[in-house]
Motif scaffolding. Structure first.
Motif, PDB file in Angstrom:
ATOM      1  N   ASN A 409       0.846  -0.806   0.076  1.00 33.65           N
ATOM      2  CA  ASN A 409       0.457  -0.294   0.231  1.00 33.65           C
ATOM      3  C   ASN A 409       0.816   1.283   0.080  1.00 33.65           C
ATOM      4  O   ASN A 409       0.722   2.053  -0.222  1.00 33.65           O
ATOM      5  N   SER A 410       2.245   1.164   0.387  1.00 34.06           N
ATOM      6  CA  SER A 410       2.929   2.162   1.019  1.00 34.06           C
ATOM      7  C   SER A 410       3.790   2.917  -0.695  1.00 34.06           C
ATOM      8  O   SER A 410       3.598   3.888  -0.401  1.00 34.06           O
ATOM      9  N   VAL A 411       4.065   1.267  -1.336  1.00 34.89           N
ATOM     10  CA  VAL A 411       4.665   1.729  -2.623  1.00 34.89           C
ATOM     11  C   VAL A 411       4.092   2.138  -3.603  1.00 34.89           C
ATOM     12  O   VAL A 411       4.002   2.687  -4.173  1.00 34.89           O
ATOM     13  N   HIS A 412       2.403   1.924  -3.577  1.00 35.90           N
ATOM     14  CA  HIS A 412       1.389   2.347  -4.743  1.00 35.90           C
ATOM     15  C   HIS A 412       1.537   4.018  -3.927  1.00 35.90           C
ATOM     16  O   HIS A 412       1.492   4.690  -5.190  1.00 35.90           O
ATOM     17  N   ASP A 413       1.107   4.337  -2.704  1.00 37.30           N
ATOM     18  CA  ASP A 413       0.462   5.465  -2.931  1.00 37.30           C
ATOM     19  C   ASP A 413       2.291   6.126  -2.879  1.00 37.30           C
ATOM     20  O   ASP A 413       2.189   7.285  -3.859  1.00 37.30           O
ATOM     21  N   SER A 419       5.610  13.768  -3.811  1.00 33.11           N
ATOM     22  CA  SER A 419       6.803  14.545  -2.937  1.00 33.11           C
ATOM     23  C   SER A 419       7.808  13.443  -3.000  1.00 33.11           C
ATOM     24  O   SER A 419       9.172  12.512  -3.069  1.00 33.11           O
ATOM     25  N   SER A 420       9.395  14.632  -2.816  1.00 38.03           N
ATOM     26  CA  SER A 420      10.279  14.188  -2.617  1.00 38.03           C
ATOM     27  C   SER A 420      10.706  13.354  -1.606  1.00 38.03           C
ATOM     28  O   SER A 420      11.283  12.391  -1.680  1.00 38.03           O
ATOM     29  N   GLU A 421      10.069  12.944  -0.541  1.00 37.47           N
ATOM     30  CA  GLU A 421      10.607  12.695   0.379  1.00 37.47           C
ATOM     31  C   GLU A 421       9.469  10.969  -0.062  1.00 37.47           C
ATOM     32  O   GLU A 421      10.004  10.565   0.427  1.00 37.47           O
ATOM     33  N   ASP A 422       8.468  11.081   0.047  1.00 42.03           N
ATOM     34  CA  ASP A 422       8.029   9.806  -0.695  1.00 42.03           C
ATOM     35  C   ASP A 422       8.731   9.083  -1.708  1.00 42.03           C
ATOM     36  O   ASP A 422       8.980   8.031  -1.848  1.00 42.03           O
ATOM     37  N   LEU A 423       9.461   9.562  -2.652  1.00 35.84           N
ATOM     38  CA  LEU A 423       9.693   8.637  -3.742  1.00 35.84           C
ATOM     39  C   LEU A 423      11.408   8.744  -3.378  1.00 35.84           C
ATOM     40  O   LEU A 423      12.094   7.996  -3.848  1.00 35.84           O
ATOM     41  N   MET A 424      11.948   9.025  -2.647  1.00 35.33           N
ATOM     42  CA  MET A 424      13.303   9.333  -1.333  1.00 35.33           C
ATOM     43  C   MET A 424      13.245   7.010  -0.810  1.00 35.33           C
ATOM     44  O   MET A 424      13.735   6.589  -0.753  1.00 35.33           O
ATOM     45  N   ASN A 425      11.362   7.532   0.073  1.00 39.78           N
ATOM     46  CA  ASN A 425      11.294   5.759   0.273  1.00 39.78           C
ATOM     47  C   ASN A 425      11.556   5.046  -0.535  1.00 39.78           C
ATOM     48  O   ASN A 425      12.220   3.795  -0.684  1.00 39.78           O
ATOM     49  N   LEU A 426      11.149   4.851  -1.701  1.00 32.26           N
ATOM     50  CA  LEU A 426      10.800   4.824  -2.755  1.00 32.26           C
ATOM     51  C   LEU A 426      12.052   3.548  -2.854  1.00 32.26           C
ATOM     52  O   LEU A 426      12.122   2.686  -3.623  1.00 32.26           O
ATOM     53  N   ALA A 427      13.213   5.141  -3.323  1.00 39.10           N
ATOM     54  CA  ALA A 427      14.205   4.457  -3.712  1.00 39.10           C
ATOM     55  C   ALA A 427      14.795   3.423  -2.653  1.00 39.10           C
ATOM     56  O   ALA A 427      15.121   2.555  -2.481  1.00 39.10           O
ATOM     57  N   ILE A 428      14.953   4.453  -1.277  1.00 41.13           N
ATOM     58  CA  ILE A 428      14.985   3.555  -0.399  1.00 41.13           C
ATOM     59  C   ILE A 428      15.382   1.815  -0.558  1.00 41.13           C
ATOM     60  O   ILE A 428      16.036   0.964  -0.333  1.00 41.13           O
ATOM     61  N   LEU A 429      13.960   1.665  -0.434  1.00 38.96           N
ATOM     62  CA  LEU A 429      12.833   0.506  -0.515  1.00 38.96           C
ATOM     63  C   LEU A 429      13.814  -0.532  -1.370  1.00 38.96           C
ATOM     64  O   LEU A 429      13.939  -1.408  -1.867  1.00 38.96           O
ATOM     65  N   PHE A 430      14.049   0.205  -2.772  1.00 38.29           N
ATOM     66  CA  PHE A 430      14.065  -0.301  -4.262  1.00 38.29           C
ATOM     67  C   PHE A 430      15.319  -1.183  -3.922  1.00 38.29           C
ATOM     68  O   PHE A 430      16.007  -2.310  -4.918  1.00 38.29           O
ATOM     69  N   ASP A 431      16.117  -0.783  -3.092  1.00 41.63           N
ATOM     70  CA  ASP A 431      17.464  -1.550  -2.648  1.00 41.63           C
ATOM     71  C   ASP A 431      17.507  -2.093  -1.738  1.00 41.63           C
ATOM     72  O   ASP A 431      19.049  -2.753  -1.368  1.00 41.63           O
ATOM     73  N   ALA A 432      17.060  -2.424  -1.348  1.00 42.03           N
ATOM     74  CA  ALA A 432      16.343  -3.645   0.511  1.00 42.03           C
ATOM     75  C   ALA A 432      17.111  -5.204  -0.022  1.00 42.03           C
ATOM     76  O   ALA A 432      16.926  -5.574  -1.223  1.00 42.03           O
ATOM     77  N   LYS A 433      17.665  -5.296   0.487  1.00 45.93           N
ATOM     78  CA  LYS A 433      18.274  -6.928   0.770  1.00 45.93           C
ATOM     79  C   LYS A 433      18.124  -7.960   2.466  1.00 45.93           C
ATOM     80  O   LYS A 433      17.830  -7.240   3.169  1.00 45.93           O
ATOM     81  N   CYS A 434      17.716  -9.049   1.377  1.00 50.13           N
ATOM     82  CA  CYS A 434      17.082  -9.830   3.100  1.00 50.13           C
ATOM     83  C   CYS A 434      18.326 -10.475   3.743  1.00 50.13           C
ATOM     84  O   CYS A 434      19.019 -10.635   2.824  1.00 50.13           O
ATOM     85  N   VAL A 435      18.982 -10.265   5.372  1.00 49.13           N
ATOM     86  CA  VAL A 435      19.100 -10.692   5.771  1.00 49.13           C
ATOM     87  C   VAL A 435      19.442 -12.273   6.821  1.00 49.13           C
ATOM     88  O   VAL A 435      19.505 -13.012   6.457  1.00 49.13           O
ATOM     89  N   ALA A 436      17.833 -11.823   6.771  1.00 46.95           N
ATOM     90  CA  ALA A 436      17.218 -12.790   7.467  1.00 46.95           C
ATOM     91  C   ALA A 436      16.304 -13.476   7.632  1.00 46.95           C
ATOM     92  O   ALA A 436      15.683 -12.360   6.838  1.00 46.95           O
ATOM     93  N   GLY A 437      15.398 -14.458   7.749  1.00 43.63           N
ATOM     94  CA  GLY A 437      13.614 -14.404   7.655  1.00 43.63           C
ATOM     95  C   GLY A 437      14.220 -15.237   6.429  1.00 43.63           C
ATOM     96  O   GLY A 437      14.559 -15.858   5.713  1.00 43.63           O
ATOM     97  N   ASP A 438      12.609 -14.815   5.824  1.00 45.12           N
ATOM     98  CA  ASP A 438      11.393 -15.219   4.739  1.00 45.12           C
ATOM     99  C   ASP A 438      12.199 -14.045   3.662  1.00 45.12           C
ATOM    100  O   ASP A 438      11.416 -13.292   3.322  1.00 45.12           O
TER     101      ASP A 438
END
Length: 604
Positions: A409-413, A419-438
């Motif tokens: 839902n956040s990604v959709h918004d 908003s520059s803040e929203d677009l930067m949040n999107l950029a931050i999440l796009f670089d995500a890497k899983c280190v533990a869990g599923d």
């Protein structure tokens, strides 16, 4: 092991290379070799030393309030010899082989060779300076040039899949090996000593069962022409002690961790061992203290920054993973994905960065003590040297710890926001890497992000416009533009961020899964977004920026200053200044490419 092999090994062990030919011969005539099983006691506290030990294979642990680990080419324990009593217990952390030099022979060498004696008697700072001087004068890190084929590759011992476990053990014993390759006709598997303990002895399995029943079929391989550094990196990633070596896509032999460490004497593997062995956050904190020295060692040896960042990112990922596994209850581990963001997610972190992380929860999963756990994780990372994020992008912020559906839902918004803040949040999440869990939770989220794009030029243009938000700190006459208060220019804002975000924008458009900037550049080049020459210039320029940033941050660390991206050009050589000017010009050219590609001149 032949006398020639022992001689070559000893000569590669500092400071034994300074012995004369006669002294070396006298030593070789007296030296002994001893094998120690895992956890076997080598020397006990308060006992009288009879030998000076040099490790030929494996890892030795010095038991103390804070254990110390010694690996290939390390020796122990000079202090105990001089005091005629061991001050600690020493045991084999893993299967080890040591060369034993009788005490009387060792004292004879000390008395005959002043330089040899000085190494053991000089104060610590003198020794360190001497070693740094020795390493700094190398033409290039020998290790970075070394190929897997130049290291010792163990020959394969192969057995048919239908043979019994007993036959396999017998063949392993006959060939003095701790592993055996299982032939499945169309593929291969491997059985190790560890498999025999865990799958046979502890499970009371019959020795007459087929050896194929305990074999691991997913072999991790490396080509004989690949670099030793990549073998070390792969072992660190997969927590392995050995790799299958291939030649022309066929299995060729096996290289073990000890073989690599004999060529590369940094302590990255020991840090990794300490992290994997850690049972408390305090244990991880002790291991993480050595990371800055590891970075310095690698840099002094001439290792390229992109390799340092890869190795450092893997180690940091292990720290994040271990902390999560120690603190998070099993129920949370099985229903969540712990992600790292920003430069850590891109494998571009030079030193420990601010905490940029989050948690993706399975839809419908509720954990009552979630805030208590996330606060503990944040404090644990702080204890291990990861400062809190000024932007509050951390697991203890509910905005970055939520269910998969809430993230979607956040990604959709964000995609539909200017908003520059929203677009930067999107950029931050796009670089995500899983280190533990599923990890499937992050995969699902990334897939959703790609599906939201649908060649929406307006959306992509809004996302990409941050590339040009900062001015390149270079005047019309090619002079550096400095901050008037600090007399520094900001490498991150002026050049690193524009490259990272511009490439990230192109990667999002082309739905590239890779998070590392250089890997993204390579894939974009393959897709024809820009030509090979420009891609090469981007990679070289980006590596140069990371290199001078690392050197500057190490200097600031030694001076106790804040580790930021500010740099004073006065501290650069003329060649570095000229190169930096060229890189800034290349960044301006790249910005123009982004403006044209995403038609940024047409949006406000």
């Amino acid at each position: 092991m032949s006398t020639l092999d022992i001689k070559q090994f000893i000569q590669k062990t500092h400071p034994f290379e300074i012995l004369s030919a006669d002294e070396l011969k006298y030593l070789l005539d007296s030296i002994d070799i001893q094998y120690f099983k895992q956890n076997e006691i080598i020397a006990t506290k308060n006992s009288t030393p009879k030998y000076f030990y040099i490790i030929a294979k494996g890892v030795v642990e010095q038991k103390d309030e804070e254990s110390v680990y010694y690996s290939v080419h390390d020796s122990f324990d000079i202090t105990s010899i001089f005091q005629n009593s061991f001050k600690n217990d020493f045991l084999a952390f893993e299967e080890s082989i040591c060369y034993l030099i009788p005490i009387d022979i060792f004292y004879m060498l000390l008395n005959q060779n002043i330089s040899f004696k000085s190494f053991f008697l000089d104060d610590i700072s003198t020794k360190i300076n001497a070693l740094i001087h020795k390493n700094a004068n190398k033409e290039l890190s020998n290790f970075m040039l070394a190929k897997v084929s130049e290291s010792y590759i163990h020959p394969l011992v192969i057995i048919d899949k239908d043979s019994s476990i007993y036959d396999g053990v017998q063949k392993m014993t006959q060939n003095s090996t701790s592993f055996i390759i299982v032939d499945f006709q169309n593929s291969y598997g491997i059985v190790t000593d560890s498999d025999l303990r865990k799958k046979v002895i502890l499970q009371n399995k019959s020795y007459q069962d087929k050896i194929s029943s305990i074999a691991t079929k997913e072999l991790i391989t490396i080509d004989k022409n690949d670099f030793l550094f990549n073998a070390l990196l792969l072992m660190t990633q997969k927590n392995l002690k050995r790799l299958i070596v291939t030649k022309d896509n066929s299995i060729f032999g096996i290289i073990e961790q000890a073989d690599i460490l004999s060529a590369f004497s940094n302590k990255s593997h020991l840090i990794n061992i300490q992290i994997q062995k850690a049972k408390t956050v305090s244990d991880i904190q002790k291991a993480s203290c050595d990371i800055i020295n590891l970075v310095k060692s690698l840099h002094v040896k001439g290792v390229k920054v992109r390799y340092i960042t890869k190795l450092l990112s893997e180690i940091n990922s292990k720290i994040y993973q271990k902390i999560y596994e120690i603190i998070a209850p099993k129920e949370l581990l099985e229903n969540s994905c712990f992600i790292i963001l920003g430069s850590e997610g891109r494998h571009e972190q030079i030193l420990k960065s601010d905490q940029d992380n989050g948690i993706i929860l399975k839809d419908g999963f509720v954990f009552d003590k979630l805030s208590e756990v996330t606060n503990s994780i944040t404090e644990a990372l702080l204890l291990c040297g990861f400062p809190k994020c000024e932007g509050n992008i951390m697991v203890n912020n509910p905005f970055w710890t939520k269910s998969l559906s809430e993230y979607k839902n956040s990604v959709h918004d964000w995609f539909n926001s200017n908003s520059s803040e929203d677009l930067m949040n999107l950029a931050i999440l796009f670089d995500a890497k899983c280190v533990a869990g599923d990890s499937k939770l992050l995969d699902s989220l990334k897939e959703y992000m790609f599906n939201q794009i649908n060649d929406n030029l307006t959306l992509l243009s809004n996302f990409a416009k941050a590339t040009i938000i900062f001015e390149t700190p270079l005047s019309f006459f090619s002079n550096f533009i400095l901050n008037k208060k600090s007399d520094e220019l900001d490498l991150k804002k002026g050049a690193i961020f524009p490259i990272v975000h511009g490439i990230r924008s192109l990667a999002l458009e082309k739905k590239i899964i890779a998070t590392n900037t250089i890997e993204r550049v390579k894939e974009l080049n393959n897709l024809g977004v820009f030509d090979r020459e420009f891609a090469s210039n981007l990679i070289d320029g980006f590596n140069f920026l990371l290199t001078i940033r690392l050197e500057n941050m190490l200097k600031k660390h030694d001076l106790g200053l804040k580790l930021d991206s500010g740099i004073n050009p006065k501290n650069l050589s003329k060649l570095e200044k000229d190169t930096l000017i060229d890189v800034f010009k290349m960044v301006d050219k790249f910005k123009k490419l982004i403006i044209h590609h995403f038609k940024l001149s047409m949006i406000s």
